[in-house]
Design a protein around this motif. Structure first.
Motif, PDB file in Angstrom:
ATOM      1  N   LEU A   1       0.814  -1.210   0.000  1.00 44.06           N
ATOM      2  CA  LEU A   1       0.000   0.000   0.000  1.00 44.06           C
ATOM      3  C   LEU A   1       0.850   1.264   0.000  1.00 44.06           C
ATOM      4  O   LEU A   1       0.532   2.223  -0.705  1.00 44.06           O
ATOM      5  CB  LEU A   1      -0.936  -0.003   1.214  1.00 44.06           C
ATOM      6  N   TYR A   2       1.923   1.278   0.791  1.00 52.21           N
ATOM      7  CA  TYR A   2       2.687   2.515   0.963  1.00 52.21           C
ATOM      8  C   TYR A   2       4.148   2.370   0.543  1.00 52.21           C
ATOM      9  O   TYR A   2       4.946   3.283   0.763  1.00 52.21           O
ATOM     10  CB  TYR A   2       2.600   2.977   2.419  1.00 52.21           C
ATOM     11  N   HIS A   3       4.511   1.208  -0.030  1.00 49.19           N
ATOM     12  CA  HIS A   3       5.861   0.983  -0.543  1.00 49.19           C
ATOM     13  C   HIS A   3       5.766   0.242  -1.876  1.00 49.19           C
ATOM     14  O   HIS A   3       4.879  -0.603  -2.061  1.00 49.19           O
ATOM     15  CB  HIS A   3       6.706   0.146   0.430  1.00 49.19           C
ATOM     16  N   ASP A   4       6.681   0.539  -2.775  1.00 48.73           N
ATOM     17  CA  ASP A   4       6.773  -0.215  -4.023  1.00 48.73           C
ATOM     18  C   ASP A   4       7.461  -1.544  -3.737  1.00 48.73           C
ATOM     19  O   ASP A   4       8.516  -1.580  -3.084  1.00 48.73           O
ATOM     20  CB  ASP A   4       7.568   0.568  -5.064  1.00 48.73           C
ATOM     21  N   VAL A   5       6.864  -2.649  -4.209  1.00 52.71           N
ATOM     22  CA  VAL A   5       7.416  -3.971  -3.927  1.00 52.71           C
ATOM     23  C   VAL A   5       7.600  -4.757  -5.221  1.00 52.71           C
ATOM     24  O   VAL A   5       6.919  -4.514  -6.223  1.00 52.71           O
ATOM     25  CB  VAL A   5       6.504  -4.768  -2.963  1.00 52.71           C
TER      26      VAL A   5
END
Length: 703
Positions: free
Chosen positions: A276-280
């Motif tokens: 949701l809050y980090h690019d993975v």
């Protein structure tokens, strides 16, 4: 006869003396000095400093800063269905020429079962032991004073922990590994796992208390209890332990780096996996998904949230996980009640309570106001509502609930739009006012509490929520990139409601839509789980479930579970289902989760007055020591028995700083008005006496 002396008023003085106005300048000088001193004292309370997050800034006798670097945190997580097993690795490296002690306050998931700790120094591996907290702290202080390497892990809140590492040699690295079990949540067809990485500075109300006297056996040992920026108060006696130093995020590079690797085995076909809050990055190998950050390491300035969504045909309705341990069976059951559409939303009285304190500055107040404006817009004409905003004090939109007419909703929208964030976080009076205004038992009564939960006196709020006569359901909305999720979840649970967490403005519409679905109807009530005989289930009584929520329960049984009947009511009809557990896979960690939920039940029963507070400690210790579980009454302690620091060398120490949450504004720490320090009060009294003395002398001169 003529008078012997000419009256003073008849004397002509060609050069009359002017009245001195020096006393005015004295008063101005004193006032300026007082103001400067007050701001100086306030500046001492600020959590900001020029220390790098993840660094120990040590000060020698000459005032020279000696950096000691906390290298990084590495998280290795394995997700099997709903069960999440995590290895949490903290590496401390001392780059100075001094012997140091590191103290690090950090968050974890609020229902995490921390069950293992070990300390590694080079090739040496020291396994931590679970002990009663005061015994573990005594062992740690003794080892620290004797120059032995030692580490202790303690719990301050359900989601806040402290790691201490003593006697780190010059240019040496020490690694502390924690292992904990957690669960993923399942709601509205989406699985989610959340890992907090930093915290929002907490407001500490109350009257300052003198620090506890911690005597040491040697002058070379360092007392490390007071690394927090706040002193203990009557409302928050452990304030120094929950207020670590904070630092702004860096303009370039990372101050507190986090590395994450996740291995996900969902047991079903997935439609999507996202951070949701980090690019993975996601790579699938056979039936497992390996997940890492795209940029390898990230700043610890916001929650890590992973979500995975099954394809529609694979969305589960029920799941059972079991573990055999020392002759007992531990089971975890997840079930989604039958879908129940809302035929007609009942008219409700609803009060929105919004946090406008200083900790909400920045993106948080924008998200909070956007959420509230959307909520007001969705009210139906049959509803009645009010809005209460609070910081140091609370203000109300109206002195009572008013009809949700278009005109009043428009006026309320303007009132909310004008709110600003500043001041302290005095939640209690605002929440008390909300309960006072909801006194009509003929209508549905609800409170929606919008806040980041950045307070240190959670237990006082829990007492208010569970007080007799407070029958309104409480729903909480957590705001910001690092909300106090423990407070959000526990307040909603005790208030028989539900909660949502909003980390970014893009989340507002979806999360508030989900909240209103919950506000408009309870999906399942009177839930009964027909456990077999000779069972110890937790929670002992299933709570009502709201729209899209899933049931989660744990039990200790004498034999493996075969099938489990569950029944309840929806708005339209009664329902019953039976879960078959014959093919339940054996999963490790269920016993630890059962123990964690039992501890939570003991604490909740005490909050409701069903268990005397003096009995809580023994009840929790009985569970925690048996299952090697970290609680507020236990601690993990690891000691290397070989002394390494010469007794003639001093030990230096400092707290490891946390990074301020992403999007939050820099602010001074806010204390309650009653928390004025004794030193400041003394000087204010002296200045007042001096001012009165000058005024008195001037009055005598005038006369």
């Amino acid at each position: 006869m003529y008078p012997k002396r000419i009256p003073k008023h008849l004397i002509f003085d060609p050069q009359p003396k002017r009245k001195s106005k020096a006393w005015i300048w004295w008063l101005i000088g004193i006032a300026i000095t007082a103001v400067i001193s007050v701001f100086s004292v306030d500046a001492l309370a600020t959590p900001y400093n020029d220390n790098h997050a993840g660094e120990l800034k040590l000060t020698s006798e000459s005032g020279l800063k000696l950096p000691s670097l906390h290298l990084e945190t590495t998280v290795k997580t394995d997700i099997n269905g709903l069960v999440v097993t995590t290895e949490y690795i903290q590496r401390f490296k001392n780059d100075s020429d001094k012997w140091v002690e590191g103290v690090y306050v950090f968050p974890l998931p609020d229902m995490a079962a921390v069950r293992h700790m070990e300390m590694r120094v080079g090739e040496r591996r020291i396994i931590g032991e679970i002990k009663e907290r005061h015994k573990a702290e005594t062992l740690y202080k003794k080892a620290r004073a004797e120059g032995k390497r030692a580490a202790i892990t303690t719990q301050q809140r359900d989601n806040l922990f402290t790691q201490k590492v003593a006697n780190i040699a010059p240019h040496q690295e020490i690694e502390v590994r924690l292992s904990f079990i957690d669960t993923a949540t399942y709601q509205a067809g989406v699985f989610e796992w959340r890992l907090p990485t930093t915290l929002t500075p907490r407001y500490i109300p109350g009257i300052s208390q003198p620090p506890e006297d911690e005597s040491e056996s040697t002058t070379n040992a360092l007392t490390t209890n007071a690394f927090g920026w706040a002193s203990a108060t009557d409302q928050v006696p452990d304030a120094p332990f929950i207020t670590p130093a904070m630092t702004p995020p860096p303009e370039y590079g990372l101050k507190n780096p986090l590395r994450l690797t996740v291995s996900l085995q969902s047991g079903m076909e997935l439609a999507s996996i996202e951070g949701l809050y980090h690019d993975v990055d996601v790579n699938k190998i056979n039936d497992r998904y390996n997940i890492t950050f795209q940029h390898d390491v990230v700043e610890m300035d916001r929650d890590v949230v992973l979500q995975w969504t099954p394809v529609v045909s694979a969305q589960p309705r029920a799941a059972v996980f079991q573990q055999q341990l020392e002759g007992d069976t531990y089971a975890m059951v997840m079930m989604v009640p039958p879908n129940a559409s809302v035929v007609h939303a009942l008219p409700k009285d609803i009060i929105f309570v919004i946090d406008t304190s200083g900790s909400m500055q920045g993106n948080s107040i924008i998200q909070a106001k956007s959420s509230l404006l959307l909520a007001i817009k969705q009210l139906s004409p049959d509803d009645r509502f009010n809005v209460i905003a609070f910081n140091d004090h609370f203000s109300v939109f109206n002195d009572r609930t008013v009809p949700a007419s278009d005109e009043l909703k428009h006026i309320a929208t303007q009132w909310v739009s004008a709110l600003d964030a500043d001041g302290g976080t005095e939640m209690y009076p605002a929440l008390q006012e909300a309960y006072n205004q909801l006194a009509d038992p003929e209508r549905l009564q609800q409170v929606v509490f919008i806040t980041d939960g950045a307070i240190g006196n959670e237990e006082i709020l829990f007492e208010l929520i569970t007080a007799p006569g407070h029958n309104a359901r409480l729903f909480t909305v957590g705001i910001g990139s690092a909300p106090n999720a423990f407070f959000m979840a526990k307040a909603a649970q005790l208030g028989r409601g539900s909660y949502e967490l909003i980390g970014y403005r893009d989340d507002v519409r979806g999360k508030m839509s989900s909240l209103f679905n919950k506000l408009n109807h309870v999906a399942a009530t009177n839930i009964t789980i027909d456990w077999p005989e000779d069972v110890e289930p937790y929670p002992s009584q299933s709570a009502d479930l709201f729209h899209s929520e899933a049931l989660l329960a744990f039990a200790k049984l004498s034999a493996p579970l075969q099938h489990l009947p569950i029944s309840g009511n929806t708005a339209q009809q009664a329902w019953q289902t039976t879960i078959t557990a014959n093919d339940a896979a054996s999963t490790s960690g269920i016993g630890s989760l059962w123990a964690r939920y039992k501890v939570a039940e003991i604490e909740d029963q005490a909050r409701r007055g069903n268990i005397p507070q003096q009995d809580v400690r023994d009840a929790v210790l009985d569970v925690a020591l048996t299952h090697s579980l970290l609680t507020r009454f236990t601690a993990f302690i690891a000691v290397d028995e070989t002394p390494v620091r010469p007794q003639y060398l001093p030990l230096f120490g400092e707290g490891v700083t946390n990074v301020m949450p992403h999007g939050s504004a820099q602010q001074r720490m806010q204390f309650a008005n009653t928390a004025t320090s004794a030193t400041l009060s003394m000087w204010l009294g002296i200045w007042g006496c001096v001012a009165l003395f000058i005024l008195h002398i001037n009055r005598i001169r005038v006369k």
